[in-house]
Design an enzyme around this catalytic site. Structure first.
Site, PDB file in Angstrom:
ATOM      1  N   TYR A 144     -56.113   8.529 -20.473  1.00  0.00           N
ATOM      2  CA  TYR A 144     -55.031   8.750 -21.067  1.00  0.00           C
ATOM      3  C   TYR A 144     -53.739   7.794 -21.071  1.00  0.00           C
ATOM      4  CZ  TYR A 144     -56.312  13.265 -23.608  1.00  0.00           C
ATOM      5  OH  TYR A 144     -56.858  14.072 -24.237  1.00  0.00           O
ATOM      6  N   GLY A 256     -60.907  16.323 -29.329  1.00  0.00           N
ATOM      7  CA  GLY A 256     -61.462  15.131 -28.816  1.00  0.00           C
ATOM      8  C   GLY A 256     -62.105  15.295 -27.337  1.00  0.00           C
ATOM      9  N   ASP A 257     -61.290  16.004 -26.525  1.00  0.00           N
ATOM     10  CA  ASP A 257     -61.644  16.347 -25.227  1.00  0.00           C
ATOM     11  C   ASP A 257     -62.870  17.178 -25.244  1.00  0.00           C
ATOM     12  OD1 ASP A 257     -59.346  15.220 -23.607  1.00  0.00           O
ATOM     13  OD2 ASP A 257     -58.188  16.667 -24.857  1.00  0.00           O
ATOM     14  N   CYS A 258     -63.101  18.110 -26.016  1.00  0.00           N
ATOM     15  CA  CYS A 258     -64.087  19.037 -26.147  1.00  0.00           C
ATOM     16  C   CYS A 258     -65.398  18.053 -26.464  1.00  0.00           C
ATOM     17  CB  CYS A 258     -63.895  20.001 -27.225  1.00  0.00           C
ATOM     18  SG  CYS A 258     -65.183  21.158 -27.265  1.00  0.00           S
ATOM     19  N   ALA A 261     -66.547  15.933 -23.686  1.00  0.00           N
ATOM     20  CA  ALA A 261     -67.031  16.666 -22.453  1.00  0.00           C
ATOM     21  C   ALA A 261     -68.515  17.074 -23.090  1.00  0.00           C
ATOM     22  CB  ALA A 261     -66.088  17.937 -22.404  1.00  0.00           C
TER      23      ALA A 261
END
Length: 465
Positions: A144, A256-258, A261
């Protein structure tokens, strides 16, 4: 049964805050909306959210990140306790806090505060980082732009050639280490990293291929929101486009994180990059449909016990879990002997009604009694496998009787869906649903599509062919 493989997440944690309210008027001293606050929630963001999502399904996840002595850092520790194991690098300054003010579920403004940077990870933290990476089967870098990846870059470069490494980049962050298996920029990041004109798939394919060559990455997966994900490689002229299984209406914050991951988790378990991306697109769609990062169920309930972060496939457990969090359970039923366009359209429409879709399917014996000699054309196991592979279907339940009434009495869906041109009150299941306040509905069905017609057409083609 072999469980999910351990995963390491490296990156910058933020503290996300949502101030929720309603707005019905403007301020008298400026043309700005006045928000009457109804709720206030905080949760880990950035790498913290990615790690928590990766840990769903009882996966062992270690999070390497920079935390300090400030209140925001302590709030992150509390939220992640029992979910992921923390390996901390010293934080110089305070943890970034990103506050969204929402009215009616829509963001009005975001306020950013804080912004410390990682200190040197010498001594004990450095050894802990090296050990955490060595014990993992894959690594996700959630960058980030706060330079945690820079602090441990040498360790990341050392493992990139030995295990799958997924890098979720940031325009102000570090370039991925050479050898990354998949790099996952979104559309805006891809444009920022490769300036140029064009928003077409061809333009994004060229950007992805250029980035893959620049970063010496095996593949680049450009996330395009509702259009899906474009998987590209250096020098490859034909990328793979993976569209979402259905249109997910909801808060895209954290999608996006999902995706990153889920991609890393799939690679840790041995999936090929193409398989990992397809699985991750489906999980990201389900994540958005459930409310995104703002979904309170992510933090107010214990981590899921599903293996590998997979979706719940037991229909009764799924229905119970959805009801417990206040969701709507939708069910439909039929033989589904030859899946055709009419079936697919019905299932996609049914899934959009609620929070899960359970398909009740006739057993082989039940289908034979209904349809007569020569049926089923496909045995039950094959029919279940085809249905379960659809992104719109969350679980499949089987009934032996001529009607699903007994199954529905146990499943107790909120909505029962059928396709056709008859009235909902004429459905034989409607009376059963009234016992618990369920509702039967009829959805439009594509004309001219039926298993019987397809089978007849195939038989005629065989005779004349």
């Amino acid at each position: 049964m072999i469980g999910p493989k351990p995963l390491a997440v490296v990156g910058d944690v933020l503290l996300d805050e949502d101030i929720e309210g309603v707005s019905t008027r403007l301020s008298p001293d400026a043309p700005a909306p006045v928000v009457d606050v109804t709720g206030d929630r905080i949760r880990p963001g950035g790498a913290g959210l990615a790690a928590a999502l990766a840990a769903r399904g009882d996966r062992e996840v270690v999070l390497v990140t920079a935390l300090g002595d400030d209140g925001a850092s302590e709030a992150v520790r509390r939220a992640l306790r029992g979910r992921v194991r923390l390996v901390e690098i010293p934080l110089v300054g305070t943890l970034p806090v990103k506050t969204r003010v929402l009215a009616g579920g829509r963001p009005l403004v975001r306020i950013d505060r804080g912004g410390g940077t990682p200190g040197e990870a010498d001594g004990e933290p450095d050894c802990a980082v090296r050990e955490a990476l060595a014990q993992s089967h894959a690594v996700l870098v959630a960058d980030y732009g706060r330079h945690t990846a820079r602090a441990v870059r040498a360790h990341l470069a050392a493992v990139a050639g030995r295990m799958p490494l997924v890098w979720d980049p940031h325009p102000r962050g570090e370039a991925p280490v050479p050898g990354a298996r998949i790099v996952t920029p979104n559309a805006a990041e891809a444009c920022a990293l490769t300036p140029g004109d064009g928003q077409s798939l061809r333009a994004y394919a060229e950007r992805g291929a250029e980035l893959a060559e620049r970063w010496r990455a095996a593949a680049v997966a450009v996330t395009l929101g509702e259009r899906g994900v474009l998987l590209t490689r250096a020098g490859a002229e034909t990328p793979m486009l993976v569209p979402p299984p259905y249109r997910a209406e909801g808060d895209p914050c954290g999608a996006g994180d999902c995706f990153a991951a889920a991609t890393a988790a799939a690679l840790a378990d041995g999936a090929l990059p193409e398989e990992a991306v397809q699985r991750a697109v489906a999980e990201a769609a389900a994540f958005v449909a459930a409310g995104g990062a703002a979904n309170p169920a992510l933090w107010e309930t214990a981590p899921s016990a599903l293996p590998g972060g997979a979706r719940e496939t037991d229909p009764f457990a799924l229905a119970r879990r959805v009801r417990e969090r206040g969701g709507t359970v939708v069910a439909t039923g039929g033989c589904f002997d030859l899946l055709h366009a009419g079936h697919v359209g019905l299932l996609e429409s049914a899934r959009r009604i609620g929070d899960c879709l359970i398909v009740c399917v006739n057993s082989d014996e039940s289908l034979a009694r209904r349809k007569g000699p020569g049926r089923p054309l496909n045995p039950l196991a094959d029919r279940i496998r085809v249905l379960a592979a659809l992104g719109s279907v969350d679980a499949v339940a089987v009934f032996e009787e001529d009607t699903p009434a007994a199954l529905l009495s146990t499943l107790r869906p909120d909505v029962w869906v059928k396709g056709g041109d008859y009235a909902a009150e004429d459905l034989p299941e409607a009376e059963v649903l009234r016992e618990w306040g369920g509702q039967a509905v009829v959805l439009p069905y594509l004309d001219g599509r039926s298993t019987t017609l397809l089978a007849r057409r195939a038989a005629q083609a065989a005779v004349h062919g």
